[in-house]
Write a protein that holds these residues in place. Structure first.
Motif, PDB file in Angstrom:
ATOM      1  N   HIS A  69     -73.532   8.558 -61.324  1.00 22.18           N
ATOM      2  CA  HIS A  69     -74.079   7.861 -62.494  1.00 22.18           C
ATOM      3  C   HIS A  69     -73.572   8.505 -63.785  1.00 22.18           C
ATOM      4  O   HIS A  69     -73.144   7.816 -64.708  1.00 22.18           O
ATOM      5  N   ASP A  70     -73.591   9.854 -63.801  1.00 19.64           N
ATOM      6  CA  ASP A  70     -73.114  10.567 -65.000  1.00 19.64           C
ATOM      7  C   ASP A  70     -71.652  10.258 -65.298  1.00 19.64           C
ATOM      8  O   ASP A  70     -71.245  10.207 -66.450  1.00 19.64           O
ATOM      9  N   GLY A 128     -70.225   7.498 -64.549  1.00 23.87           N
ATOM     10  CA  GLY A 128     -70.066   6.059 -64.763  1.00 23.87           C
ATOM     11  C   GLY A 128     -69.265   5.372 -63.670  1.00 23.87           C
ATOM     12  O   GLY A 128     -68.594   4.365 -63.914  1.00 23.87           O
ATOM     13  N   ASN A 173     -81.637   4.370 -55.089  1.00 28.45           N
ATOM     14  CA  ASN A 173     -80.175   4.462 -55.098  1.00 28.45           C
ATOM     15  C   ASN A 173     -79.545   3.420 -54.185  1.00 28.45           C
ATOM     16  O   ASN A 173     -78.534   2.798 -54.527  1.00 28.45           O
ATOM     17  N   ASN A 210     -79.838   0.022 -55.848  1.00 27.07           N
ATOM     18  CA  ASN A 210     -78.948  -0.102 -57.010  1.00 27.07           C
ATOM     19  C   ASN A 210     -77.489  -0.298 -56.616  1.00 27.07           C
ATOM     20  O   ASN A 210     -76.747  -0.993 -57.293  1.00 27.07           O
ATOM     21  N   TYR A 211     -77.080   0.371 -55.539  1.00 24.97           N
ATOM     22  CA  TYR A 211     -75.657   0.360 -55.188  1.00 24.97           C
ATOM     23  C   TYR A 211     -75.343  -0.546 -53.994  1.00 24.97           C
ATOM     24  O   TYR A 211     -74.208  -0.583 -53.534  1.00 24.97           O
TER      25      TYR A 211
END
Lengths: 478, 210
Positions: free
Chosen positions: A46-47, A49, A90, A93-94
């Motif tokens: 996530h960090d 991107g 997670n 989301n993915y």
């Protein structure tokens, strides 16, 4: 350098690129994730991107932190609840499949992937767990990774790896009655040591290996890492293919035949070159018990704790440390050592055949007074299959607790743990100091049948002595 | 005590400077470095305080990681097969957050070694014949400062110099600053697609996981 081995073939097929510095970028065919080693990887993704490169090649489950008495949400432990809800978030989301609690597919990650047919010959399999070597039982190249590498696989479906050397562990003969794959691997690790496998993949081969069931092969490969080898494997054969046929994710119809043709080409060639080879005779393997604080500190159940003069000088300091920690004297017989807790389960020995072997010993007998004994099936599928055969009833009647699936007291991240100086007979894989949840707790590793025997007598017991008279109900007292 | 003054590794790692401490013993596993109960977290942040928790409790303040003289040390000297067992990256994370920036020993377990590399922490080996002497040198004066030069693969203090070994691949990754592999791997997506196009299980008998 090895050539013509299954390891070489699978490695070559999965090479993506040569990286600066000499390592190889290797495609990962199956990425398994769980709640303990993935949250920081998702956070890093996530960090940066970055998306998940192949969510369709990634499968999640929850195993390490789940309670085994009640799995009702939210869990009593808020940290465990947070870990599971983070994984759920997670995965949602993915777009990653989560084999969650109550799905019918949840369980220890190294139990569910094979039983769902996810693990197949010729794949590369990675997971943030050192016992990923288990999947090598199918002729896959499977290895444990850390969280930064979990991040890398999520981001790129690949890893920077260095090729391993290949050591063939050739086993002649046949395991005797009451002797299991667990005993064989403890015997191998005792002989070769816990660091001999560093830099190597272990190929297990030979007549004794050919006779092993898939579940036994999984036990064997599972503990390759305890011998230092990041991956262990067995060449796929008819037993492998018969196991896979009809599994949920196994190919069907014409695709099955195409798969079979390819899988059959993967085994190490008859003239394959290995970097090293060692030989064992299965007939000389007895039921094993560890007496120390590394999985290499094992002996046959009828042997004594080694004395200093029987050990290499380099082994003596840790042997002394182990005896102090375990409260065992060099030269004393391991058989007869009293135990407090008996644990049957884990990714090493939590499958149906393991539970059957233990139930065969427990049937018609009863757990000795004062012993806490519990059985934790490796997965929901294992639990349902065992219940269909009435094994839960056999265990309960014998005084064992029958629990819900999870990693449980193998590493005690859930409420199942040793207290104080308690000593366990455990079908798990590690006897490290503090491993089972008490910083002073002690672990004796053995096969599930041997754990059942210890539960019945309250002491380390040669299971072979109980096999001959399994028909006669007996009750032992301490 | 967590040392926050030393930044975490970043960019090219060509040297590690600081005081050294040692832990004697082979086969120190990652359960000992960070017991499993501390893995119940979704961030690595708190791990520095928990490193070797059970070993430290057992020794009641006399563990090397508790001794005042070692606070702020950044080089850890170990024996053989250090970091065996569980793949938990929490182990090198805990060491890093305590302050360790380089490890030197007879040998390291493979997954631990890779986890350290992914954090920019070199694990260098020293010849078996030299490990005892190195440990004695470290113990003789815990306050002395050491410099580990990755270019020359030498560990140096005012009292002496030691030859270390680092595998060429990891050495190159550390020196070039490419030890954080993600960007390199992501950059090869065209090659990744070619590999995927040739894999029988993704093409000839594909079974979607969904």
């Amino acid at each position: 350098m090895s050539s013509g081995t299954l390891y070489d073939k699978v490695w070559d097929l999965h090479r993506v690129a040569d990286l600066p510095g000499g390592s190889t970028q290797l495609f990962v065919g199956l990425h398994l994730i769980h709640e303990v080693t993935s949250p920081q990887a998702f956070a890093a993704l996530h960090d940066k991107g970055l998306p998940v490169r192949c969510p369709e090649r990634t499968v999640a489950t929850v195993d390490h932190i789940v309670p085994t008495i009640s799995q009702t949400r939210p869990f009593a432990d808020p940290l465990a609840e947070e870990m599971l809800s983070t994984l759920e978030r997670n995965c949602a989301n993915y777009g990653i499949v989560l084999c969650g609690l109550g799905s019918g597919r949840q369980g220890i990650v190294h139990v569910i992937a094979p039983e769902l047919g996810l693990t197949q010959p010729g794949m590369t399999v990675a997971c943030g767990d050192s016992h990923t070597s288990t999947h090598g039982a199918f002729g896959a190249i499977a290895f444990g990774i850390g969280t930064s590498q979990v991040r890398d696989v999520l981001a790129s479906q690949s890893l920077a790896m260095n090729k391993l050397k290949v050591r063939r562990i050739w086993v002649d003969g046949q395991l005797g009655s009451g002797v299991h794959a667990k005993d064989l691997i403890l015997h191998v690790i005792r002989s070769l040591g816990v660091k001999a496998g560093v830099g190597y993949a272990y190929e297990f081969a030979g007549p004794a290996i050919d006779l092993l069931s898939m579940e036994e092969r999984m036990t064997l490969c599972n503990m390759a890492i305890e011998g230092g080898a990041r991956c262990g494997y067995v060449n796929p054969d008819g037993i492998t293919f018969a196991y896979l046929q009809g599994r949920f994710y196994a190919p069907i119809g014409e695709a099955w035949h195409r798969a079979l043709a390819w899988w059959s080409s993967l085994a190490s060639d008859p003239n394959a070159v290995f970097d090293d080879e060692v030989r064992f005779d299965a007939a000389s393997v007895a039921p094993m018990v560890t007496w120390g604080i590394t999985p290499g500190q094992g002996i046959a159940v009828d042997e004594s704790v080694p004395t200093a003069d029987s050990l290499e000088p380099s082994e003596r300091p840790i042997a002394e440390e182990a005896c102090r920690y375990m409260d065992l004297e060099p030269g004393m017989a391991i058989e007869g050592v009293p135990v407090d807790v008996c644990f049957i389960g884990s990714c090493t020995n939590g499958r149906l055949s393991d539970l059957k072997a233990a139930a065969a010993i427990a049937k018609g007998r009863h757990v000795a007074q004062g012993i806490k004994a519990f059985v934790v099936p490796g997965s929901e599928q294992v639990a349902r299959a065992a219940e269909a055969e009435g094994l839960d009833g056999v265990f309960r009647k014998a005084g064992f607790e029958w629990r819900e699936p999870g990693c449980s007291m193998c590493l005690a991240m859930n409420p199942d743990r040793l207290e104080g100086r308690q000593i366990s007979a455990s079908s798990s894989n590690r006897n490290f100091k503090g491993r089972q949840g008490s910083s002073r707790g002690r672990t004796l590793l053995m096969s599930p049948a041997m754990v059942a025997a210890a539960a019945i007598t309250g002491r380390v017991t040669d299971v072979r002595k109980l096999i001959s008279n399994t028909a006669t109900p007996k009750r032992f007292h301490q | 005590m967590t040392i926050e003054a030393i930044p975490f590794p970043h960019g090219s790692i060509d040297q590690v400077r600081g005081r050294a401490l040692m832990l004697r013993g082979d086969d120190i596993d990652t359960d000992r470095i960070i017991p499993a109960r501390f893995l119940k977290c979704v961030s690595f942040e708190a791990l520095g305080d928990q490193v070797f928790e059970d070993d430290r409790l057992e020794l009641g303040g006399s563990h090397p990681f508790d001794l005042t003289v070692h606070q702020g040390a950044s080089i850890l000297v170990v024996n053989d097969n250090f970091g065996c067992g569980s793949s938990r990256e929490h182990a090198p994370q805990a060491l890093m957050r305590w302050g360790i920036r380089a490890l030197i020993g007879q040998g390291f377990a493979e997954i631990f070694y890779g986890n350290c590399l992914a954090l920019g922490i070199p694990c260098a080996t020293v010849a078996l014949a030299q490990i005892d002497a190195l440990q004695q040198a470290v113990a003789a004066d815990p306050s002395q400062s050491w410099g580990f030069n990755l270019q020359t693969q030498q560990l140096t203090s005012a009292t002496g110099s030691w030859d270390l070994q680092l595998e060429s691949g990891p050495l190159e990754m550390l020196l070039s600053g490419r030890w954080d592999a993600t960007s390199q791997l992501v950059a090869q997506d065209a090659a990744l697609k070619r590999t995927m196009a040739d894999l029988p299980y993704l093409n000839d008998f594909v079974a979607s996981l969904h």
